[in-house]
Each structure stands twice: as structure tokens, then as C-alpha cells.
Motif scaffolding. Structure first.
Motif, PDB file in Angstrom:
ATOM      1  N   UNK A 310      46.586  40.837  50.256  1.00 24.03           N
ATOM      2  CA  UNK A 310      45.340  41.627  49.686  1.00 24.03           C
ATOM      3  C   UNK A 310      44.702  41.028  48.551  1.00 24.03           C
ATOM      4  N   UNK A 311      45.382  40.457  47.570  1.00 30.62           N
ATOM      5  CA  UNK A 311      44.803  39.798  46.485  1.00 30.62           C
ATOM      6  C   UNK A 311      44.147  38.563  46.923  1.00 30.62           C
ATOM      7  N   UNK A 312      44.626  37.790  47.850  1.00 30.70           N
ATOM      8  CA  UNK A 312      43.996  36.709  48.558  1.00 30.70           C
ATOM      9  C   UNK A 312      42.678  37.036  49.197  1.00 30.70           C
ATOM     10  N   UNK A 313      42.800  38.112  49.919  1.00 34.00           N
ATOM     11  CA  UNK A 313      41.725  38.460  50.794  1.00 34.00           C
ATOM     12  C   UNK A 313      40.306  38.695  50.017  1.00 34.00           C
ATOM     13  N   UNK A 314      40.858  39.753  48.624  1.00 35.55           N
ATOM     14  CA  UNK A 314      39.903  39.793  47.686  1.00 35.55           C
ATOM     15  C   UNK A 314      39.209  38.696  47.159  1.00 35.55           C
ATOM     16  N   UNK A 315      40.180  37.988  46.609  1.00 38.51           N
ATOM     17  CA  UNK A 315      39.487  36.800  46.047  1.00 38.51           C
ATOM     18  C   UNK A 315      38.620  35.897  46.825  1.00 38.51           C
TER      19      UNK A 315
END
Length: 400
Positions: A310-315
């Protein structure tokens, strides 16, 4: 240089060094024979009557050694002799009665008084009470025991003296010289009682029968002080033992009850197995010390790399918005919605334009305008419209 000359020089060199060294060794060293008395091993280490049993076996007599009296396993027969080194005060009353019944049938019982102690003075035990023996304690008073080649010999220094008043049916035998009993005014040290067809010998102690004493030639003690060499190494003790065992000697079996416990398994492991368990224990302690945490202040845990999807997608989304690539995010969500629409409603997915919008609105039971808004791409810099359309597309996808 030839080979013969070389070997000749080697032999001459060895002789030149070896002969003087051999002469010096023979002149400075003397061969001495020394006898070392090793401690007893095996059964001899816990059975004080082991040497007596071996001597009787060598004389052709059947010998049975027992750690304690167990009449269930001991087949006592008339003519047998039982040497009871075990504390007679520990025998229960039924066992004492059974032993006296065996003596009456022709057995020979050799028993000692309980060892000197405060507890032993409280009771003599059922066996001695049945014999009319009252044991008393006079410390380490020795009884003179005259021997032809040792006029100052003494015996019974570590035993409890006693007085004997045999009950009816028993009588004191006149077999020790010409006296009924052996002792003095302080008490008796030996008495032989006739009971039925057998006899009972009561003694102050049986140390003279033990085989754990020192050889007589090594004794430097003073007999007048009551320090003597015990055990069968002493010639006088051998004669006394032979006299005590004389009534049934050679007629039956000898039962030697030594009243000791053999060393336990843990005792053997600790005292005899230390070359094995000591290195293993050191190895175990070393391994535990190596594996133990270091003593000191607590250190902060090291930072763990982030691996959340999720952090990669948000970034990635923040990156596309920062550089004006918002339509790419909308296209990705719209393609995901159309992919599910093709799986769930292939007919509506095959349409295009307003017809498709109407079919999707009918399928989802949504207003036409709301579906039209969701399927229309927003402007490049309209972040509010982008969020609204992505939210509508996700809702529509979840309803399929």
C-alpha cells in the motif's frame, strides 16, 4: 666417503655418547621395590565381611552374602551359621522370633550389640530383648585379650558392653576357656547362649571379622590407648573369628549379613564418571555463555526496510500527481472497472458510448448522470474531480 665409513662413524658416535650415559645412570639410580596398598574395589568397597567370605570359600564352605536380613530369600537350614553385622535393633519383632526359632532347630546366630549412639541407648531391639541382653555404653573401654605373642592385646574397644540375663529355656554355655561369660565389672563383651539345639553368640562388636583393616606390619599404634589394627589381617583376630564360628563350622552354609548398602548409581556417576561428565558440563556452560545475550544497556532496534504494498502504491500515485500525470491514475482505475465488467456483464461491456452508460446504469440501478460522470475523464489539474471519479469507479466495480 664410502657407506661403510659413514656407518662406522655413526656407530662410534652412538657408543661415545651411550656408554657414558649408561654408566652415569647406573651409578646415580637404584632400583627400589615399593608396595602400594590400593583402596578396595567392587564388593570389597562396601562389604566389610568380603574378606571373611573369601577365606571361608577357600576353606570349602558355602558362603552367602546379603546386605540385610530377608528371610523370604534366605533358606536357613539347621546347621547353618548366620553372622549378623547389621544393627540388630533394626530387626522387626517377627523376624527376631523367626531367627530364634531357626536357632532352636540347630542354627548358630552371631549377633553384635547396636553401635554406640544416643539413639541406640533408648532400645536394644526385639532380638536382644528376647535374649535377655541389656546393652550399655561405656565409651571406648577396651577388654584385655591375652595372646601368647602379644601380651598387651585388647579387643572390643568400639562396642557396647552388655549384661545378659537369659530367659527360661536358655543357658550360658561354658566354652570360652572355663568361664561362663567374658568381660569385667563394666559389662560383658561376649556370651554364648544355648537355645534348643542351637546357640547364639552375643558380642560387643564384630570389628575383628572385618577385612578393611590395615596389615599388622604397618601398625605403629599404641595398644594401651585402645588403638589397634582391626580386620582379619591380625592373627589374633583370625583365631577369635575361628572360635566364634566353631559351633557349626563345616556343617552347613555361612550367611554373612553385612548390613551395608552398595553405592548408588548416582554415587558411581559422580565419583567415578567425572572424567566424562565434567568436560561435557564445561562444554555446555561454554555453549550457553556463547549463546547468551551480551550484558549491558539496551540498544535500539535497527530500522526495518518498509515493504508494504500500500505504501508503494500511494507513493507512486503521489509521484504521478506531482508531475501532472493524473489522467494515468484515472485510466488505471477505469480499466480495472471495465475488466470486471467484461467478466460479470459481457453484453454491457461490448457496447460503447451512451448505450453502454445506460446499460451500466440499468445494471447497477444507478442514475444515468452519475454513471456518465464516472466514465468521463476529468481535466488534468482537477484533483477534486479525479478523486470523485475514482471513488465512483471503485464503488461501481465493487457492485458488479
Amino acid at each position: 666417503m664410502s657407506v661403510r665409513l659413514r656407518w662406522l662413524l655413526v656407530v662410534l658416535g652412538v657408543l661415545a655418547l651411550g656408554v657414558p650415559l649408561t654408566i652415569a645412570f647406573l651409578r646415580t639410580h637404584e632400583r627400589v621395590t615399593r608396595t602400594e596398598h590400593l583402596p578396595p574395589q567392587g564388593e570389597a568397597s562396601y562389604n566389610p565381611l568380603y574378606v571373611l567370605g573369601q577365606a571361608l570359600r577357600a576353606d570349602g564352605i558355602t558362603v552367602h552374602s546379603r546386605p540385610r536380613v530377608d528371610l523370604a530369600t534366605m533358606s536357613l537350614q539347621p546347621g547353618d551359621t548366620l553372622v549378623l553385622l547389621q544393627d540388630s535393633a533394626t530387626l522387626p519383632a517377627p523376624t527376631a522370633r523367626a531367627l530364634l526359632a531357626w536357632v532352636a532347630r540347630g542354627g548358630h546366630l552371631v549377633v553384635r550389640t547396636p553401635p554406640p549412639s544416643e539413639e541406640a541407648l533408648l532400645a536394644n531391639g526385639p532380638l536382644l530383648e528376647a535374649l535377655g541382653v541389656d546393652a550399655v555404653d561405656y565409651g571406648s573401654a577396651c577388654q584385655p585379650f591375652h595372646v601368647r605373642d602379644d601380651p598387651h592385646h585388647v579387643e572390643f574397644c568400639r562396642g557396647r558392653r552388655f549384661w545378659a540375663e537369659p530367659p527360661s529355656g536358655m543357658r550360658v554355655a561354658r566354652e570360652w576357656g572355663d568361664v561362663d561369660e567374658y568381660g569385667d565389672d563394666a559389662g560383658r563383651v561376649f556370651v554364648r547362649l544355648r537355645h534348643g539345639q542351637g546357640s547364639v553368640d552375643v558380642l560387643a562388636d564384630l570389628d575383628f571379622m572385618k577385612g578393611l583393616g590395615r596389615p599388622a606390619e604397618l601398625d605403629t599404634s599404641n595398644a594401651a590407648k585402645g588403638q589397634y589394627v582391626d580386620g582379619l589381617h591380625d592373627k589374633a583376630h583370625r583365631d577369635l573369628t575361628r572360635y566364634v564360628l566353631a559351633p557349626r563350622y563345616g556343617q552347613g552354609s555361612m550367611w554373612l549379613v553385612y548390613g551395608a548398602q552398595p553405592p548408588s548409581l548416582w554415587n558411581r556417576i559422580f565419583y567415578q564418571g567425572w572424567p566424562v561428565w565434567a568436560p561435557l558440563l564445561l562444554a555446555l556452560l561454554g555453549w550457553l555463555w556463547r549463546r547468551a545475550q551480551r550484558i549491558g544497556s539496551l540498544l535500539p532496534s535497527p530500522a526495518v526496510e518498509r515493504r508494504s504494498l500500500l505504501e508503494h502504491v500511494r507513493a507512486s500515485g503521489d509521484h504521478l500527481l506531482r508531475y501532472g500525470k493524473a489522467p494515468l491514475l484515472y485510466d488505471a482505475v477505469r480499466r480495472a472497472f471495465l475488466a470486471r465488467l467484461r467478466r460479470r456483464a459481457p453484453t454491457a461491456a461490448a457496447l460503447a458510448g451512451e448505450v453502454q452508460v445506460q446499460a451500466i446504469a440499468t445494471l447497477l440501478q444507478w442514475p444515468h448522470g452519475r454513471v456518465h460522470t464516472a466514465l468521463t475523464a476529468p481535466a488534468s489539474h482537477d484533483l477534486t474531480g479525479l478523486r470523485e471519479r475514482i471513488r465512483l469507479l471503485i464503488q461501481m466495480r465493487n457492485l458488479l
